[in-house]
Design an enzyme around this catalytic site. Structure first.
Site, PDB file in Angstrom:
ATOM      1  N   ASP A  24      18.083  15.548  32.383  1.00  0.00           N
ATOM      2  CA  ASP A  24      16.850  14.815  31.911  1.00  0.00           C
ATOM      3  C   ASP A  24      15.722  15.009  32.909  1.00  0.00           C
ATOM      4  OD1 ASP A  24      15.481  13.203  30.083  1.00  0.00           O
ATOM      5  OD2 ASP A  24      16.245  11.308  31.039  1.00  0.00           O
ATOM      6  N   ASN A  72      18.175  13.466  19.359  1.00  0.00           N
ATOM      7  CA  ASN A  72      16.965  14.349  19.906  1.00  0.00           C
ATOM      8  C   ASN A  72      16.285  14.887  18.535  1.00  0.00           C
ATOM      9  OD1 ASN A  72      18.401  15.553  23.081  1.00  0.00           O
ATOM     10  ND2 ASN A  72      16.740  13.748  22.713  1.00  0.00           N
TER      11      ASN A  72
HETATM   12  C1  IPE Z   1      19.586  12.421  27.019  1.00  0.00           C
HETATM   13  O1  IPE Z   1      18.270  12.413  27.404  1.00  0.00           O
HETATM   14  C2  IPE Z   1      19.790  13.906  26.210  1.00  0.00           C
HETATM   15  C3  IPE Z   1      19.725  15.106  26.976  1.00  0.00           C
HETATM   16  C4  IPE Z   1      19.518  15.148  28.134  1.00  0.00           C
HETATM   17  C5  IPE Z   1      20.076  16.356  26.108  1.00  0.00           C
HETATM   18  P1  IPE Z   1      17.394  11.673  26.458  1.00  0.00           P
HETATM   19  O2  IPE Z   1      16.022  11.882  27.323  1.00  0.00           O
HETATM   20  O3  IPE Z   1      17.177  12.415  25.083  1.00  0.00           O
HETATM   21  O4  IPE Z   1      17.532  10.343  26.522  1.00  0.00           O
HETATM   22  P2  IPE Z   1      16.888   8.904  26.225  1.00  0.00           P
HETATM   23  O5  IPE Z   1      16.113   9.062  24.989  1.00  0.00           O
HETATM   24  O6  IPE Z   1      16.223   8.828  27.821  1.00  0.00           O
HETATM   25  O7  IPE Z   1      18.183   7.914  26.535  1.00  0.00           O
HETATM   26  C1  IPE Z   2      15.810  16.573  29.001  1.00  0.00           C
HETATM   27  O1  IPE Z   2      14.576  16.282  29.115  1.00  0.00           O
HETATM   28  C2  IPE Z   2      16.053  17.613  27.884  1.00  0.00           C
HETATM   29  C3  IPE Z   2      16.348  17.109  26.315  1.00  0.00           C
HETATM   30  C4  IPE Z   2      16.712  15.979  26.026  1.00  0.00           C
HETATM   31  C5  IPE Z   2      16.305  18.155  25.496  1.00  0.00           C
HETATM   32  P1  IPE Z   2      13.499  15.238  28.328  1.00  0.00           P
HETATM   33  O2  IPE Z   2      12.904  16.207  27.079  1.00  0.00           O
HETATM   34  O3  IPE Z   2      14.231  14.300  27.857  1.00  0.00           O
HETATM   35  O4  IPE Z   2      12.555  14.895  29.455  1.00  0.00           O
HETATM   36  P2  IPE Z   2      11.822  13.575  29.469  1.00  0.00           P
HETATM   37  O5  IPE Z   2      12.865  12.443  29.670  1.00  0.00           O
HETATM   38  O6  IPE Z   2      11.053  13.273  28.509  1.00  0.00           O
HETATM   39  O7  IPE Z   2      11.119  13.611  30.731  1.00  0.00           O
HETATM   40 MG    MG Z   3      14.564  12.404  28.439  1.00  0.00          MG
END
Ligand code: IPE
Ligand code: IPE
Ligand code: MG
Length: 246
Positions: A24, A72
């Protein structure tokens, strides 16, 4: 090279056998640099190879990474399409290295909503690495723990309805046989980067007794040294599984 983990010499005592990572923070990493979120996803994808390479050196047999959750899809069409494109590019770019370095790749998650070209490439990569066993890399795409349990339950119910399984025989050994992860051991250590202390629907059933590490580092900044530190710290954990101190 100083600081780079060396084969055989860096096996970690008490190393977790299965590490799962919620990768993340890609979006915030890009935003901090004034760049679009996809720039962060590309930087994040480049980190994966380095972490996979560490696994046999440290003693990690299974690495499972969360790449795209069932939630997502709520993101903009541009970001979702960019991520799907990134998965295709990753497979094209990494196949040769994965095959030759002994990595067995599996994908978990519901493939029904993914485009045919991508699912075809996923199946081909699984087949191309099926003979490998040095490291087991599992990539979660369109994966959600609740969705996985619901899909598993549907298949289990179909077996009951067909008379292949008695309801009385259903116990906590039965259900995991229907999960996407049925061939994997449960994760010993779950790491989440970016400072968020939540599970976000990852491996809900499987992580019942996993150890957790929530770290502030954004995924594109995660290093081999930090991975080594977390695997080493795991060796000092006292896992009691509801019993008493050993
Ligand atoms: C979890 O991260 C999913 C992945 C890392 C693929 P998210 O960024 O989607 O989770 P939330 O929305 O912060 O809970
Ligand atoms: C994790 O990074 C990757 C996916 C969920 C695909 P994020 O895209 O959630 O990055 P932040 O949390 O918005 O910084
Ligand atoms: Mg994230």
């Amino acid at each position: 090279m100083a600081g780079v983990p060396q084969p055989q010499s860096d096996l970690i005592p008490g190393c977790p056998r299965h590490v799962a990572i919620i990768m993340d923070g890609n979006g915030r990493w890009a935003t901090q640099r004034g760049r679009p979120r996809l720039y962060g996803h590309h930087a994040g994808a480049r980190r994966v190879r380095e972490i996979v390479e560490c696994c046999p050196i440290f003693g990690v047999d299974y690495l499972t990474i969360f790449a795209f959750s069932t939630e997502n899809w709520k993101r903009t069409q541009v970001e979702v399409a960019g991520l799907m494109n990134l998965f295709r590019r990753y497979i094209i770019k990494e196949t040769r290295a994965l095959v030759t370095s002994g990595v067995r790749v599996r994908f978990i998650g519901d493939r029904v909503r993914l485009d045919r070209k991508l699912t075809q490439m996923m199946t081909e990569l699984e087949a191309a690495t099926a003979q490998n066993s040095r490291v087991h890399l599992t990539i979660a795409i369109n994966y959600g723990g609740r969705d996985e349990v619901a899909r598993a339950t549907k298949r289990l119910a179909a077996d009951v309805a067909a008379g292949n399984l008695s309801p009385d025989a259903v116990d906590e050994e039965t259900l995991p046989r229907y999960l996407d992860t049925h061939v994997l051991p449960d994760p010993d250590l779950v790491i989440r980067t970016s400072g968020e202390a939540r599970i976000s629907n990852f491996l809900l059933w499987q992580s019942a007794y996993s150890e957790y590490e929530f770290i502030d580092t954004l995924w594109p900044d995660f290093t081999q040294a930090e991975f080594q530190r977390l695997c080493t710290a795991f060796g000092g954990r006292d896992r009691r599984y509801g019993g008493v101190r050993r």
